[in-house]
Design a protein around this motif. Structure first.
Motif, short mmCIF file in Angstrom:
data_model
loop_
_atom_site.label_atom_id
_atom_site.label_comp_id
_atom_site.label_asym_id
_atom_site.label_seq_id
_atom_site.Cartn_x
_atom_site.Cartn_y
_atom_site.Cartn_z
N MET A 3 10.18 11.83 5.44
CA MET A 3 10.39 11.22 4.13
C MET A 3 11.51 10.20 4.10
O MET A 3 11.57 9.36 3.20
CB MET A 3 10.63 12.30 3.08
CG MET A 3 9.40 13.12 2.72
SD MET A 3 8.12 12.12 1.93
CE MET A 3 8.93 11.75 0.36
N GLU A 57 12.57 7.04 1.44
CA GLU A 57 13.61 7.48 0.52
C GLU A 57 14.72 6.44 0.40
O GLU A 57 14.94 5.62 1.31
CB GLU A 57 14.19 8.82 0.98
CG GLU A 57 13.25 9.99 0.78
CD GLU A 57 13.79 11.30 1.31
OE1 GLU A 57 13.34 12.35 0.85
OE2 GLU A 57 14.67 11.27 2.20
N ASP A 58 15.42 6.50 -0.70
CA ASP A 58 16.59 5.66 -0.94
C ASP A 58 17.73 6.61 -1.30
O ASP A 58 17.82 7.10 -2.42
CB ASP A 58 16.32 4.68 -2.09
CG ASP A 58 17.51 3.76 -2.37
OD1 ASP A 58 18.49 3.78 -1.59
OD2 ASP A 58 17.46 3.04 -3.38
N ASN A 59 18.57 6.91 -0.32
CA ASN A 59 19.64 7.87 -0.53
C ASN A 59 20.84 7.52 0.34
O ASN A 59 20.87 6.46 0.99
CB ASN A 59 19.14 9.30 -0.26
CG ASN A 59 18.53 9.47 1.12
OD1 ASN A 59 18.96 8.83 2.09
ND2 ASN A 59 17.52 10.33 1.24
N THR A 65 19.81 6.96 4.10
CA THR A 65 19.10 5.72 4.39
C THR A 65 20.00 4.51 4.17
O THR A 65 19.88 3.51 4.88
CB THR A 65 17.81 5.59 3.56
OG1 THR A 65 18.12 5.61 2.16
CG2 THR A 65 16.86 6.74 3.87
#
Length: 256
Positions: free
Chosen positions: A13, A17-19, A22
């Motif tokens: 994932m 994902e944008d977290n 990342t």
């Protein structure tokens, strides 16, 4: 001069994902300008060290199931390099390591889920290399040593795996890490800071919670390959990122 990296690919994932993790990968990629990328991936196991060899665009392999449809739409259209693959094969064999070439395998998620963030343009040649998880730690380290000079040629070596990887022990939705997972990584960091390869080679008996953290070594051995390929002494390794997901899945990353 480029360092050698051990990067956690964790859950597939991460590709969409944008977290925090990342973001870290994207910023790390911006700091690097490799001429080529060589990735030892936990998701390609062979008894003989095998090097991908193609000049064509790789197929993106979706070697997982049960994830959202948008993950299966991600493509990473990097190309390989038959010239570099042949050079790597010769280098391994010069160090007494038997190697083979593979002309058809695509990029598995141990590679592309990281590279979509590190180098989103997919404009750098990629070489994917298999692992044999059952070789002793010091033999894994020696595989890395064989390609130690690549960093001087601005080629980036990445070991793609996970330090704590036990899918039977994950806790869906839990962000706080389990103490046993943290303890294992703490021990690992301590031995690396001491430059104690002998202790690391005996992690199965010396590290706390080793059987929980590493029930099977395929995700762990890319760490030792990355260690061996580093240009600096082991004790000078840097922690680039540390975090956890699902309670036990480690995102510990090193620079060597």
């Amino acid at each position: 001069m480029l360092p050698s990296l051990f990067l956690a690919h964790g859950s597939p994932m991460i590709a969409i994902e944008d977290n925090e993790y990342t973001d870290f990968l994207q910023n790390l990629g911006k700091s690097l300008q490799p001429k080529a990328i060589v990735v030892f991936t936990a998701h390609w196991e062979e008894r003989m060290l095998t090097v991908s060899s193609t000049d064509e665009e790789y197929e993106t392999i979706y070697d997982f199931g049960g994830f959202p449809p948008e993950l299966y739409q991600v493509r990473y259209p990097a190309r390989g390099s038959t010239a570099l693959a042949a050079e790597l094969k010769r280098t391994f064999e010069a160090h007494g390591i038997t190697a083979a070439l593979n002309h058809s395998r695509g990029l598995d998620h141990g590679v592309w889920t990281l590279l979509v963030h590190l180098f989103p343009k997919a404009d750098v040649p990629v070489i994917q290399i298999s692992v044999n998880p059952f070789l002793p730690v010091k033999e894994q380290y020696a595989i890395g040593q064989a390609v130690r000079t690549l960093g001087r040629e601005d080629m980036l070596v990445i070991g793609s795996g996970v330090t704590v990887h036990n899918l039977r022990q994950i806790h869906w939705g839990q962000q706080e890490p389990e103490p046993w997972a943290v303890q294992f990584d703490d021990w690992l960091i301590e031995q690396i800071r001491k430059g104690d390869l002998d202790a690391l080679a005996e992690y199965e008996t010396k590290a706390p919670n080793a059987r929980l953290a590493v029930p099977r070594p395929e995700h762990f051995v890319p760490l030792f390959i990355a260690m061996g390929s580093g240009a600096s002494p082991l004790s000078e390794a840097k922690i680039l990122y540390r975090g956890y997901d699902l309670g036990t899945l480690s995102y510990l990353c090193f620079q060597f």
